[in-house]
Design an enzyme around this catalytic site. Structure first.
Site, PDB file in Angstrom:
ATOM      1  N   ASP A  42      -9.156 -14.333 -18.316  1.00 40.14           N
ATOM      2  CA  ASP A  42     -10.256 -14.812 -17.107  1.00 40.14           C
ATOM      3  C   ASP A  42     -10.920 -15.660 -17.647  1.00 40.14           C
ATOM      4  OD1 ASP A  42     -10.988 -14.537 -14.494  1.00 40.14           O
ATOM      5  OD2 ASP A  42     -12.763 -13.525 -15.293  1.00 40.14           O
ATOM      6  N   GLU A  90      -6.916 -19.020 -18.433  1.00 36.84           N
ATOM      7  CA  GLU A  90      -7.339 -19.782 -17.066  1.00 36.84           C
ATOM      8  C   GLU A  90      -8.381 -20.309 -17.731  1.00 36.84           C
ATOM      9  OE1 GLU A  90      -9.905 -18.972 -13.057  1.00 36.84           O
ATOM     10  OE2 GLU A  90     -10.505 -17.956 -14.991  1.00 36.84           O
ATOM     11  N   ASP A 118      -1.730  -0.761  -3.988  1.00 34.45           N
ATOM     12  CA  ASP A 118      -1.744   0.095  -5.053  1.00 34.45           C
ATOM     13  C   ASP A 118      -0.705   0.007  -6.048  1.00 34.45           C
ATOM     14  OD1 ASP A 118       0.061   1.583  -3.759  1.00 34.45           O
ATOM     15  OD2 ASP A 118      -1.480   2.608  -2.690  1.00 34.45           O
ATOM     16  N   ASP A 148      -4.015   4.121   2.466  1.00 33.52           N
ATOM     17  CA  ASP A 148      -5.319   4.081   2.611  1.00 33.52           C
ATOM     18  C   ASP A 148      -5.762   2.737   3.003  1.00 33.52           C
ATOM     19  OD1 ASP A 148      -5.188   2.541   0.015  1.00 33.52           O
ATOM     20  OD2 ASP A 148      -6.387   3.860  -1.040  1.00 33.52           O
ATOM     21  N   ASP A 164       0.719  -1.061   0.029  1.00 33.12           N
ATOM     22  CA  ASP A 164      -0.018   0.057   0.073  1.00 33.12           C
ATOM     23  C   ASP A 164       1.033   1.346  -0.044  1.00 33.12           C
ATOM     24  OD1 ASP A 164      -1.578   1.987   0.449  1.00 33.12           O
ATOM     25  OD2 ASP A 164      -2.197   1.303   2.662  1.00 33.12           O
ATOM     26  N   ASN A 175       0.165   4.388  -0.681  1.00 34.65           N
ATOM     27  CA  ASN A 175      -0.592   5.719  -0.335  1.00 34.65           C
ATOM     28  C   ASN A 175      -1.492   5.695   1.213  1.00 34.65           C
ATOM     29  OD1 ASN A 175      -3.010   4.357  -0.622  1.00 34.65           O
ATOM     30  ND2 ASN A 175      -3.575   5.956  -2.376  1.00 34.65           N
TER      31      ASN A 175
HETATM   32  C1  NOJ Z   1     -11.945 -16.046 -12.288  1.00 35.32           C
HETATM   33  C2  NOJ Z   1     -10.798 -15.205 -11.400  1.00 35.32           C
HETATM   34  O1  NOJ Z   1      -9.627 -15.774 -11.194  1.00 35.32           O
HETATM   35  C3  NOJ Z   1     -11.759 -15.272 -10.136  1.00 35.32           C
HETATM   36  O2  NOJ Z   1     -11.319 -14.331  -9.278  1.00 35.32           O
HETATM   37  C4  NOJ Z   1     -13.142 -14.219 -10.697  1.00 35.32           C
HETATM   38  O3  NOJ Z   1     -13.976 -14.252  -9.679  1.00 35.32           O
HETATM   39  C5  NOJ Z   1     -13.957 -15.110 -11.617  1.00 35.32           C
HETATM   40  N1  NOJ Z   1     -12.938 -15.519 -12.898  1.00 35.32           N
HETATM   41  C6  NOJ Z   1     -14.778 -14.286 -12.235  1.00 35.32           C
HETATM   42  O4  NOJ Z   1     -14.211 -13.254 -13.214  1.00 35.32           O
END
Ligand code: NOJ
Length: 565
Positions: A226, A287, A48, A44, A40, A42
């Site tokens: 993702d 993924e 970041d 908060d 972190d 800054n």
């Molecule tokens: C896989 C991501 O790693 C996870 O963190 C996320 O909740 C889901 N996809 C939806 O985007």
């Protein structure tokens, strides 16, 4: 990036092993940065970009080759930033677009490549496209970018099909039409604040190519994709017929209506061509939770994605034959398409592996998603984690590390319920605590209110015992987990046998049921003992062991690296 070879033997070797500017990813070690919990800058309470920039020296010193930064875009943070409201800017509490570009440049100066995270399956419900879709009403081109459908039943009050959301509950929510009447339903495979896009719509395809270009033009070396297996849904959105599957585990069927559809590959062919149009070419890591290593390999055909996380090795129980079987199956499937395996043990979605391994001794399959809690022997977990690290780093291919694993952090299982932020907690009706326990801010120093993370009150509290696991404490201890990571990563760079490669580069050794071991040329052996009695070490010069007590015997829960030439 100035990493072309200039002719020294070391550089030539590294080029052959896949470390040049074109194929560096084949053997790279990449460190995952979960921004809000790394550092972190800054004060908060939230990590970041300034925090990351201030610690890039730490990452270069650790010996990794690249970083993968979790989503950093403007977002209501309904799912830790995987609900993106604007793909071309930065979430203000994390910093600005200028900070992001400066971070990429800083990393490059230190020789670190930078992978970003693209979220193409869904946007936030606060993305301008979704806001416009709600306002425009049924049948509009704005709605056609998402999956809006009329409900079932006489008054349309039942969801269009029986699909379930990953975080719990139905995968559909009903909207009110602009005139206030109850209206259509929209699909969200995750949270209701994450509406799924319709990838049959050419506008969606064009938009994501443009987003990729936006970041490639700003220096990004590639993207983690993702839910790469989820973008395309079966025509007609047919019922699933079951509500028992857990969505992040691989489907046990290959005709699933919304996971791993054959049509998804076409999207990645287009993305690959785009990435290849850059110099040096940009890269992808998927993924993709799919049914088998062969299904995964289909994403890695030469004209598709470069790499994908290997979730089969990560799921293998603590047993030599199981680890070997998982590694061999992945190596074989990847070899069939000429792609390297990307080994990984943890990430921001699954129980930290120290805790998984410390629970494995009570038997049963490896639990990734925290349905089962139970006693954890953290010290046992750490011993096994040290051993598994040496196995992972010795296998051919690349490796993804998750921040904090180099400190041996365990899953925090007792976070106060009122602080839990993962949508799973609410959506499961408070039956699943979700993933916050692996997202607790890192400890950097032995004292201070947030153990050096930044603010007095970090967004999730750290266990006080983490003072002794902090970077500062471990840097002073030659036998710490952190120093094991540094030594192993350093050796992995220096030993010619290690790094990029394929199943052909591994000769498995027959050392009994409790030992997984293999050799790689030139002159390298890795052995791990998952049994309960010591076993003799194979012949060779011991260069690294996961446990300082190793001499001629390999104790239980221990691994060793030897050189033989
Ligand atoms: C896989 C991501 O790693 C996870 O963190 C996320 O909740 C889901 N996809 C939806 O985007």
């Amino acid at each position: 990036m100035a990493t072309e070879t200039t002719g020294t033997p070391e550089q030539a070797r590294r080029t052959a092993a896949g470390s040049d500017s074109v194929s560096w990813w084949r053997g790279a070690v990449t460190y995952q940065l979960y921004i809000r919990s790394f550092a972190d800058g800054n004060g908060d309470g939230l990590g970041d970009l300034a925090g990351i920039r201030s610690r890039l020296g730490y990452l270069a010193g650790l010996g990794v080759d690249a970083i993968w930064v979790n989503p950093w875009y403007p977002s209501p943070q309904a799912d830790g930033g995987y609900d993106v409201a604007d793909y071309r800017d930065i979430y203000p509490p994390f910093g600005s677009l200028d900070d992001a570009v400066a971070l990429i440049e800083d990393a490059h100066r230190l020789g670190l490549r930078v992978l970003l995270d693209i979220v193409p399956n869904h946007t936030s419900d606060e993305h301008p496209w979704f806001v416009a879709a709600l306002a425009a009403g049924p049948g509009s081109p704005q709605r056609a970018r998402y999956l809006f459908r009329p409900g079932r039943g006489e008054d349309g009050s039942l969801p269009p099909n029986d699909w379930r959301a990953v975080f719990g509950g139905p995968a559909w929510d009903r909207v009110s039409e602009p005139d206030g009447s109850p209206g259509e339903w929209y699909l969200h495979l995750f949270d209701p604040k994450q509406p799924d896009l319709d990838w049959t719509n050419p506008q969606v395809r064009e938009e994501f190519c443009d987003i990729l270009r936006f970041w490639f033009d700003r220096g990004a070396d590639g993207f983690r994709i993702d839910v790469a297996h989820g973008l395309v849904k079966q025509d007609g959105l047919p019922d699933l017929g079951t509500d028992t599957e857990h969505v992040l585990t691989p489907p046990d069927r290959t005709d699933h209506p919304h996971w791993d559809r054959p049509e998804v590959h076409d999207i990645y062919r287009q993305w690959r061509a785009l990435a290849d149009s850059y110099h040096p070419p940009r890269v992808f890591v998927a993924e993709a939770w799919v049914a088998s290593p062969e299904r995964l390999a289909a994403y890695l055909r030469p004209d598709e994605l470069h790499t994908a996380f290997d979730f089969d090795f990560l799921r293998a129980p603590w047993s030599a034959p199981d680890l070997r079987r998982a590694a061999e199956a992945s190596l074989e499937a990847h070899e069939s398409v000429g792609a390297p395996v990307m080994w990984t043990l943890s990430n921001h979605d699954i129980t930290r592996h120290v805790s998984r391994l410390g629970r494995a001794h009570i038997g049963g399959p490896v639990e990734l998603f925290r349905k089962r809690s139970g006693p954890v022997d953290v010290e046992l977990g750490r011993r096994r984690a040290r051993a598994l690290l040496l196995l992972e780093l010795a296998l051919p291919g690349g490796v993804y590390l998750y921040q904090g694993e180099e400190l041996g952090l365990e899953e925090v299982q007792d976070l106060p319920e009122e602080l839990l932020q993962d949508p799973t907690w609410e959506r499961s009706g408070h039956t699943e605590r979700g993933r916050d326990g692996c997202r607790v801010p890192l400890p950097w120093t032995t004292s201070g209110p947030s153990l050096g993370f930044g603010a007095a009150a970090p967004w999730l509290p750290q266990p006080q015992a983490w003072s002794q696991l902090s970077v500062a404490a471990q840097e002073r201890d030659p036998s710490s987990m952190l120093n094991l990571y540094k030594q192993a990563l350093g050796l992995r760079r220096r030993l010619p046998a290690l790094g990029a490669g394929s199943g052909r580069d591994v000769t498995w050794l027959d050392l009994g049921d409790d030992v997984a071991g293999f050799s790689r040329e030139p002159g390298f052996v890795c052995v791990v003992n998952t049994g309960s009695t010591p076993v003799p070490l194979p012949r060779g010069r011991l260069v690294l062991a996961s446990n300082t007590a190793v001499r001629d015997q390999l104790p239980p829960d221990t691994a060793a690296w030897l050189t033989t030439s």
